[in-house]
Enzyme design. Structure first.
Site, PDB file in Angstrom:
ATOM      1  N   GLY A 126       0.841  -1.188   0.000  1.00 57.94           N
ATOM      2  CA  GLY A 126       0.000   0.000   0.000  1.00 57.94           C
ATOM      3  C   GLY A 126       0.874   1.235   0.000  1.00 57.94           C
ATOM      4  O   GLY A 126       2.068   1.153   0.283  1.00 57.94           O
TER       5      GLY A 126
ATOM      6  N   TYR B 264       3.986  -3.161   2.453  1.00 56.44           N
ATOM      7  CA  TYR B 264       3.301  -2.480   3.563  1.00 56.44           C
ATOM      8  C   TYR B 264       2.726  -3.512   4.530  1.00 56.44           C
ATOM      9  O   TYR B 264       2.783  -3.344   5.755  1.00 56.44           O
ATOM     10  CB  TYR B 264       2.181  -1.578   3.015  1.00 56.44           C
ATOM     11  CG  TYR B 264       1.373  -0.896   4.097  1.00 56.44           C
ATOM     12  CD1 TYR B 264       1.763   0.317   4.629  1.00 56.44           C
ATOM     13  CD2 TYR B 264       0.213  -1.494   4.608  1.00 56.44           C
ATOM     14  CE1 TYR B 264       1.037   0.931   5.638  1.00 56.44           C
ATOM     15  CE2 TYR B 264      -0.527  -0.894   5.612  1.00 56.44           C
ATOM     16  CZ  TYR B 264      -0.114   0.331   6.124  1.00 56.44           C
ATOM     17  OH  TYR B 264      -0.842   0.924   7.125  1.00 56.44           O
TER      18      TYR B 264
ATOM     19  N   GLU C 299       4.536 -11.112  -6.305  1.00 53.14           N
ATOM     20  CA  GLU C 299       3.491 -11.278  -7.328  1.00 53.14           C
ATOM     21  C   GLU C 299       3.896 -10.753  -8.695  1.00 53.14           C
ATOM     22  O   GLU C 299       3.248 -11.059  -9.690  1.00 53.14           O
ATOM     23  CB  GLU C 299       2.189 -10.599  -6.861  1.00 53.14           C
ATOM     24  CG  GLU C 299       2.222  -9.079  -6.759  1.00 53.14           C
ATOM     25  CD  GLU C 299       2.820  -8.545  -5.462  1.00 53.14           C
ATOM     26  OE1 GLU C 299       3.541  -9.294  -4.781  1.00 53.14           O
ATOM     27  OE2 GLU C 299       2.582  -7.362  -5.144  1.00 53.14           O
TER      28      GLU C 299
ATOM     29  N   SER D 111     -24.750  -7.650 -25.346  1.00 47.31           N
ATOM     30  CA  SER D 111     -24.132  -6.915 -26.455  1.00 47.31           C
ATOM     31  C   SER D 111     -23.506  -7.859 -27.466  1.00 47.31           C
ATOM     32  O   SER D 111     -23.129  -7.451 -28.559  1.00 47.31           O
ATOM     33  CB  SER D 111     -23.048  -5.995 -25.902  1.00 47.31           C
ATOM     34  OG  SER D 111     -21.957  -6.775 -25.428  1.00 47.31           O
ATOM     35  N   GLY D 112     -23.370  -9.133 -27.075  1.00 48.36           N
ATOM     36  CA  GLY D 112     -22.632 -10.058 -27.932  1.00 48.36           C
ATOM     37  C   GLY D 112     -21.162 -10.100 -27.556  1.00 48.36           C
ATOM     38  O   GLY D 112     -20.402 -10.892 -28.084  1.00 48.36           O
ATOM     39  N   GLY D 113     -20.761  -9.240 -26.624  1.00 47.54           N
ATOM     40  CA  GLY D 113     -19.391  -9.244 -26.126  1.00 47.54           C
ATOM     41  C   GLY D 113     -19.194 -10.375 -25.121  1.00 47.54           C
ATOM     42  O   GLY D 113     -20.163 -11.008 -24.679  1.00 47.54           O
ATOM     43  N   VAL D 114     -17.941 -10.602 -24.753  1.00 46.75           N
ATOM     44  CA  VAL D 114     -17.618 -11.741 -23.891  1.00 46.75           C
ATOM     45  C   VAL D 114     -18.268 -11.609 -22.507  1.00 46.75           C
ATOM     46  O   VAL D 114     -18.932 -12.533 -22.032  1.00 46.75           O
ATOM     47  CB  VAL D 114     -16.084 -11.863 -23.709  1.00 46.75           C
ATOM     48  CG1 VAL D 114     -15.740 -13.104 -22.910  1.00 46.75           C
ATOM     49  CG2 VAL D 114     -15.381 -11.868 -25.050  1.00 46.75           C
TER      50      VAL D 114
ATOM     51  N   SER E 213     -20.794  -9.709 -21.128  1.00 42.18           N
ATOM     52  CA  SER E 213     -22.249  -9.784 -20.932  1.00 42.18           C
ATOM     53  C   SER E 213     -22.757 -11.175 -21.319  1.00 42.18           C
ATOM     54  O   SER E 213     -23.706 -11.681 -20.720  1.00 42.18           O
ATOM     55  CB  SER E 213     -22.978  -8.687 -21.710  1.00 42.18           C
ATOM     56  OG  SER E 213     -22.848  -8.849 -23.100  1.00 42.18           O
ATOM     57  N   SER E 214     -22.091 -11.826 -22.267  1.00 49.35           N
ATOM     58  CA  SER E 214     -22.533 -13.168 -22.666  1.00 49.35           C
ATOM     59  C   SER E 214     -22.309 -14.178 -21.547  1.00 49.35           C
ATOM     60  O   SER E 214     -23.188 -14.972 -21.216  1.00 49.35           O
ATOM     61  CB  SER E 214     -21.757 -13.647 -23.897  1.00 49.35           C
ATOM     62  OG  SER E 214     -21.980 -12.789 -24.966  1.00 49.35           O
TER      63      SER E 214
END
Ligand code: XMP
Length: 511
Positions: free
Chosen positions: A55, A83, A171, A223-226, A228-229
């Site tokens: 942080g 942190y 990470e 929308s046909g997007g990833v 929302s599908s």
């Protein structure tokens, strides 16, 4: 059975999302919560381990973010990072001092004996550092297990209590042994079995959604997007016909895309889908408009209007689905209310729809995790690996004013380009690739005839974040094939050019 969970307590660091992701890469489910999450809530989650993130604050500052100290005596292993490591030290009676200068970047590190370093052959390695304060006295019971030239406590631990701290960032990729370290913490210290996989996550999330939604009604804009599908299919699997999806087909999608969306959602999944075919309405509103921002505004407004009209027909719903994914959720270190990016959602949050609550089934996932979830749910690869597509669609790829004829030319040319990229097996190598219909016409010759027709521009970029991009080095023979096919198969095009500008100074889209 509930799956194993590791809790990441967020102290506002820039790599918090990465920590969560690395943990899931180790097949352990992980959730990020604000640092001040009440201890009762943490106990109820029954975490197998807890990670404190980095942080921007210093533990010496007044009002520096603190978690409930009881977290450290729950008997659950804790790994403090940066942190988080200093906070652990402070809460348990150690102390920190200010360094003369900030230690930042790749740093040589000497590793000692620790369960965290098991299996790491190279005891003199490098790590990624970013700190000004360092721990000068570790708390009672702790030992130092690693140091750098300027940081005496690069790692510390009290193995008997399961408490570990590292000053560096395991990470990030610049710490080559970082993934092994996190793996060691999870498997050897926390004792996880590593049972997390996408199909299991899907099952459990669907069960949780079913419980949350009960017999209520849900509405989803598709929308046909990833995103929302995948969100829609999750809800459908949970509550079936209680879900209605509205798909506003504004006619500005790529060739056949509207039909493909309908096919997948109605035939394959039997989802209640309302497809609103309103291409003419959008074309009418866009007639004669050539300014890109005005086009965007018109499409955004019209989209909302159409959605609203359809939603009204359905009436009040209880839940509205949002395909928000983790990178869209910008949580401040203070754990304040989440802010949702609206830039890429046409119209932003639809506050004009009558609903009681938002449901966000993908809120904790990264894009590539959403893709594997999509595949686990049986959504076809063509949709899951769909390249990004702007909300205003082809309207910003027809330069200047839009007509039905120009749209048809662009759709055909674009379909050929995509087909040839697919044939060449380059789909996953190129971040985004599409055709643009320029509003330039030039002279050409076909057979014995002089032509005066449009120029199609091809754009292909490689990018990791879409903020910067390089033009893709598509092989000449692929470009040649695309060019000759477009000129040969698409009417009113006599010239094809390839865009070789990077972003910046150009943008990916032409408008
Ligand atoms: P640019 O052209 O700004 O594009 O380099 C960066 C990424 O954003 C997409 N893009 C949009 N997406 N609405 C969207 O939903 C928009 O108005 C819009 N403009 C650009 C673009 O396709 C690329 O992936």
């Amino acid at each position: 059975m509930k799956h194993e969970l590791v809790l990441v307590l967020d102290f506002g660091g820039q790599y918090n999302q990465l920590i969560a992701r690395r943990v899931r890469e180790c097949h352990v489910y992980c959730e990020v919560k604000p640092y001040n999450t009440p201890i009762e809530e943490i106990r109820a989650m029954q975490p197998k381990g807890i990670i404190f993130t980095g942080g921007p604050s210093s533990v010496t500052e007044e009002g520096a973010p603190m978690c409930d100290p009881a977290v450290l005596s729950m008997g659950v292993p804790v790994l403090g990072i940066c942190y988080g490591c200093q906070l652990m030290s402070k809460l348990l009676g150690g102390s920190v001092a200010q360094a003369d200068k900030r230690e930042y970047g790749k740093t040589g590190i000497t590793l000692g004996e620790s369960a965290l370093f098991a299996g790491i052959a190279d005891r003199a390695s490098t790590c990624w550092m970013s700190h000004t304060y360092y721990i000068d006295h570790v708390p009672a019971g702790f030992v130092v297990t690693a140091h750098t030239v300027s940081c005496p406590t690069a790692a510390m631990e009290d193995a008997s209590r399961g408490l570990y701290g590292v000053q560096f960032h395991p990470e990030v990729v610049h710490t080559p042994f970082g993934t092994q370290l996190l793996h060691n913490f999870l498997y050897d210290v926390c004792g996880v079995a590593g049972d997390w996989e996408m199909s299991r996550f899907a099952e459990e999330s669907i069960a949780a959604l079913r419980e949350k939604i009960g017999d209520k009604k849900v509405l989803c804009g598709l929308s046909g997007g990833v995103d929302s599908s995948v969100a829609a299919v999750m809800i459908h699997k949970a509550v079936g016909k209680q879900l209605t999806c509205i798909f506003v087909d504004h006619g500005l999608l790529r060739k056949h895309e509207g039909d493909e969306v309908e096919e997948i959602f109605t035939r394959q999944f039997d989802i209640n889908l309302v497809r609103v075919n309103c291409a003419d309405r959008f074309l009418g509103r866009l007639a004669g408009v050539s300014d890109p921002e005005t086009k965007r505004k018109i499409i955004g407004e019209e989209f909302i209007r159409v959605f609203e009209e359809e939603a009204k027909k359905i009436g009040t719903v209880d839940f509205l689905v949002q395909g928000t994914i983790y990178p869209d959720v910008i949580e401040s270190g203070a754990g304040d209310a989440a802010v949702i990016k609206s830039h890429h959602n046409v119209g932003g949050l639809p506050d004009y729809v009558d609903f009681k609550e938002i449901v966000e089934p993908l809120r904790s996932l990264f894009k590539d995790e959403v893709r594997s979830l999509g595949l686990a749910l049986g959504i076809p690869e063509s949709l899951v690996w769909r390249q990004p597509f702007p909300g205003p669609g082809l309207a910003v790829r027809v330069i200047g004013d839009i007509t039905a004829e120009k749209l048809a030319i662009l759709k055909d040319a674009d379909a050929i380009f995509r087909e040839e990229i697919r044939n060449a097996g380059l789909m996953r190598d190129i971040g985004q690739y599409f055709a643009v219909l320029t509003d330039m016409r030039s002279v050409g010759v076909m057979g014995d005839e002089r032509t005066y027709d449009y120029t199609i521009a091809l754009r292909g970029v490689t990018t990791t974040d879409f903020m910067t991009a390089d033009w893709a080095r598509i092989p000449y023979d692929v470009l040649e094939k695309v060019s000759s096919r477009i000129v040969g198969e698409v009417g009113h095009v006599n010239r094809v050019v390839y865009d070789i500008t990077s972003k910046p100074p150009a943008t990916i889209e032409w408008e």
